[in-house]
Design a protein around this motif. Structure first.
Motif, PDB file in Angstrom:
ATOM      1  N   ARG A   5       0.822  -1.206   0.000  1.00  0.00           N
ATOM      2  CA  ARG A   5       0.000   0.000   0.000  1.00  0.00           C
ATOM      3  C   ARG A   5       0.860   1.261   0.000  1.00  0.00           C
ATOM      4  N   ASP A   6       1.730   1.382   1.013  1.00  0.00           N
ATOM      5  CA  ASP A   6       2.550   2.605   1.130  1.00  0.00           C
ATOM      6  C   ASP A   6       4.025   2.233   1.005  1.00  0.00           C
ATOM      7  N   TYR A   7       4.759   3.016   0.225  1.00  0.00           N
ATOM      8  CA  TYR A   7       6.201   2.773   0.117  1.00  0.00           C
ATOM      9  C   TYR A   7       6.896   4.049  -0.312  1.00  0.00           C
ATOM     10  N   LYS A   8       8.217   4.041  -0.154  1.00  0.00           N
ATOM     11  CA  LYS A   8       8.975   5.197  -0.665  1.00  0.00           C
ATOM     12  C   LYS A   8      10.205   4.704  -1.427  1.00  0.00           C
ATOM     13  N   ASP A  16       1.406   6.611  -1.419  1.00  0.00           N
ATOM     14  CA  ASP A  16       0.427   6.219  -0.406  1.00  0.00           C
ATOM     15  C   ASP A  16      -0.788   5.640  -1.120  1.00  0.00           C
ATOM     16  N   ASP A  17      -1.376   4.649  -0.499  1.00  0.00           N
ATOM     17  CA  ASP A  17      -2.642   4.109  -0.971  1.00  0.00           C
ATOM     18  C   ASP A  17      -2.559   3.452  -2.351  1.00  0.00           C
ATOM     19  N   ASN A  18      -1.410   2.845  -2.638  1.00  0.00           N
ATOM     20  CA  ASN A  18      -1.303   2.089  -3.886  1.00  0.00           C
ATOM     21  C   ASN A  18      -2.273   0.912  -3.859  1.00  0.00           C
ATOM     22  N   GLU A  56       7.300   9.272  -2.649  1.00  0.00           N
ATOM     23  CA  GLU A  56       6.465   8.580  -1.657  1.00  0.00           C
ATOM     24  C   GLU A  56       5.163   8.165  -2.300  1.00  0.00           C
TER      25      GLU A  56
END
Ligand SMILES: Cc1cc2nc3c(=O)[nH]c(=O)nc-3n(C[C@H](O)[C@H](O)[C@H](O)COP(=O)(O)OP(=O)(O)OC[C@H]3O[C@@H](n4cnc5c(N)ncnc54)[C@H](O)[C@@H]3O)c2cc1C
Length: 594
Positions: free
Chosen positions: A536-539, A555-557, A553
């Motif tokens: 879901r979230d990564y950077k 979010d919410d993939n 960044e």
């Protein structure tokens, strides 16, 4: 007259995937569809749910990837209530997002202008504008389900069951017949919370216990695939489509009357008929003849073709000729008689490119359920997930044909390029390995390290031969239990490297359906939100000379494939997984850098 590189006729899921795949690879494409909404049988007009290579409940990690998965994941994220109307608009949005596609809705292909065994143009009629016009292209694709374009163009085709001897198929009848599987009108019901009466209209058939017999009334919220008419000696699914619709309305209302008024289903007391299909869903009609006709033996042997461009895996689900009008429906106690007979397909099989184009009309592809297969093979390949990956193979084949200005058959000379382009676009081709000459991770000196990993799922697995789980091989980097501040994977290049793109592929759980469905049983097999393993979230951090030069960044993939475009010189790239949808581990199936 407008001219395109590629015209796709028929906007079911197969046609949608063909058009999108071609367009994304630079092909000027038109999609001509005779209905107001896209999706064919998977649209709100018919409401069939999208199944594929894994039988429901036994997916064997075989769910389709590529364009169809991208559509289904978006649908899963936003269409939480399983509305087919919303799915219609997701399909529409996917097509509209492609600048290389012109979409012609409410537009029926009427005839084809053929010269020297090549289609030059098609005549179409748009019902909303009452306009008749002509569209020209170098390449055409028939995804009309009924092979209507192939028929108009004079392509060789077959309809019905082949004789056993034709392809040496043990399940085929001794003699060839014109029989096909029939068509169905589905319906849904609504619980009004108080008793509601239903009176059978005079025109509806009276259905008796004898008739309904052992038919599977497994749910009262929707019905019923076995309410099937056509394909027998009397009603052809194409020529008698209008009579078939009328018959289906009479049968389906009769079935609902039985459910409401027979006393066998007291739990139906509060139910009313809510929605009723107007367009009978078809299962079978014409199939083109290509350079190869896929058959039962290929499916049973899980044959691996060297020109593999798609795959299937649904069992051979061969519906009984005549459907609800077949004699056996009146013999409720005959336990050997069924609405369909399942013949097992015990593993995925591959589909060759040679089955996707006409053998005599040189610039015509055919996908969906009108590709070049025997009746027995169609009883498996017809499921929509399989039709969709066939569509993606055709669209990508059309891109290669357009690139070299060649005909579909000549694309066989470029098979490796076609297969690798499909893999790059996230198609899964069983047993064909990724060979990505442009990927900097596999082609330059670099080292991959991770914060943690599990046995057989170490750092190197993030850039392996396959980008998804196959049998027990995860083919992914999987961390230990996720730490509070996430888990990372880092690529250190030996020399400073200019990069343009980072591509990540996550795990959408290939073992579990995510498709919209009117059936509660089907919906209940799904996770409520997104697949747990999906990230879901990564950077992503980019470093040069020990300094961070950029950070992205996300979010919410909710997608499996994520492409990030950058223009940077880097020494290293670090990807930190911060959150997924519930799994204790971080997973990345594939990482490529260009
Ligand atoms: C009741 C029922 C239950 C089924 N159950 C399942 C299931 O559970 N899971 C599953 O995966 N599959 C199931 N199937 C099978 C599946 O729905 C079909 O085989 C599949 O939809 C075929 O896909 P397609 O893209 O080839 O054709 P379609 O979905 O039929 O789409 C073709 C489209 O082309 C359009 N078209 C036709 N002629 C023209 C023309 N001249 N010009 C422009 N457009 C044209 C049609 O209107 C149609 O919308 C079921 C089928 C039925 C009927």
């Amino acid at each position: 007259m407008k001219k395109y590189d590629f015209i796709v006729v028929g906007g079911g899921m197969s046609g949608i995937c063909a058009a999108i795949s071609a367009a994304r690879n630079g092909v000027k494409t038109a999609l001509v569809h005779n209905r107001p909404v896209l999706g064919g049988n998977a649209s709100s007009e018919v409401k069939v749910s999208i199944n594929g290579a894994g039988r429901v409940g036994n997916f064997r990690h075989a769910m389709e990837s590529g364009v169809i998965l991208e559509i289904l994941l978006k649908n899963k994220k936003i269409n939480v209530g399983h509305s087919f109307n919303i799915l219609d608009h997701i399909n529409w949005e996917f097509i509209k997002n492609e600048s290389n596609i012109d979409l012609y809705l409410n537009t029926s292909m009427m005839s084809a202008n053929v010269e020297n065994d090549e289609i030059k143009s098609i005549k179409v009629f748009q019902v909303t504008t009452q306009k008749e016009f002509e569209l020209a292209a170098d390449l055409f694709c028939d995804t009309t389900g009924d092979a209507n374009l192939a028929y108009e163009a004079g392509a060789d085709y077959i309809i019905g069951h082949e004789a056993r001897s034709t392809y040496n198929e043990s399940l085929a009848p001794e003699e060839a017949t014109k029989h096909t599987m029939g068509s169905t009108l589905l319906f849904t019901t609504r619980d009004l919370g108080k008793p509601v009466k239903f009176k059978r209209p005079e025109w509806a058939y009276e259905m008796t216990k004898e008739y309904i017999g052992r038919r599977c009334v497994h749910e009262l919220s929707n019905g019923y695939w076995w309410c099937e008419v056509g394909g027998d000696d009397e009603l052809s699914t194409t020529e008698n489509a209008e009579e078939i619709r009328d018959e289906l309305i009479k049968y389906a209302y009769g079935i609902f009357d039985y459910i409401k008024n027979s006393g066998d289903y007291p739990e139906a007391e509060n139910l009313m008929l809510d929605w009723f299909g107007a367009v009978p869903g078809k299962r079978e009609s014409r199939r083109i003849i290509g350079d190869y006709v896929l058959n039962q033996n290929d499916l049973e042997a899980h044959r691996r073709f060297s020109d593999t461009v798609a795959y299937g895996g649904w069992g051979m689900d061969d519906h009984t000729v005549g459907g609800i009008r077949a004699e056996f429906f009146k013999k409720a106690n005959n336990k050997n008689e069924k609405g369909t007979i399942w013949h097992p397909v015990t593993d995925v099989y591959t589909i060759p490119y040679r089955s996707l184009y006409s053998r005599n009309i040189k610039n015509l592809y055919a996908g969906g359920r009108c590709l070049s297969v025997s009746h027995m093979a169609l009883s498996s390949t017809r499921v929509i997930g399989t039709c969709s990956v066939i569509g993606q193979a055709i669209g990508t084949g059309a891109a290669i044909a357009t690139k070299y200005k060649i005909l579909p058959r000549e694309v066989n000379e470029h098979m490796k390029e076609l297969q690798q382009l499909l893999i790059k676009d996230d198609a899964y081709l069983p047993f064909i390995k990724t060979e990505d000459k442009e990927d900097l991770i596999s082609n330059t000196a670099c080292k991959i390290t991770t914060s943690s990993y599990q046995e057989n799922c170490g750092p190197e697995m993030v850039n392996s031969d396959f980008a998804r789980r196959i049998y027990d091989d995860e083919n992914a980097w999987i961390s230990q239990q996720m730490a509070e501040d996430g888990e990372f994977i880092k690529v250190d290049f030996e020399q400073t490297t200019p990069i343009k793109e980072v591509v990540l592929r996550f795990d959408p759980d290939f073992n579990r359906t995510v498709a919209t469905s009117i059936a509660e049983t089907h919906r209940n097999r799904q996770v409520e939100e997104m697949p747990y393993q999906l990230i879901r979230d990564y950077k992503i951090e980019f470093f040069k000379d020990g300094e961070k030069v950029k950070e992205l960044e996300v979010d919410d993939n909710y997608q499996r494939v994520n492409k990030h475009y950058v223009e940077l010189d880097v020494d290293s790239i670090k990807i930190t997984i911060l959150k997924n949808y519930g799994d204790p581990y971080a997973r990345i199936c594939d990482l490529r850098v260009y």
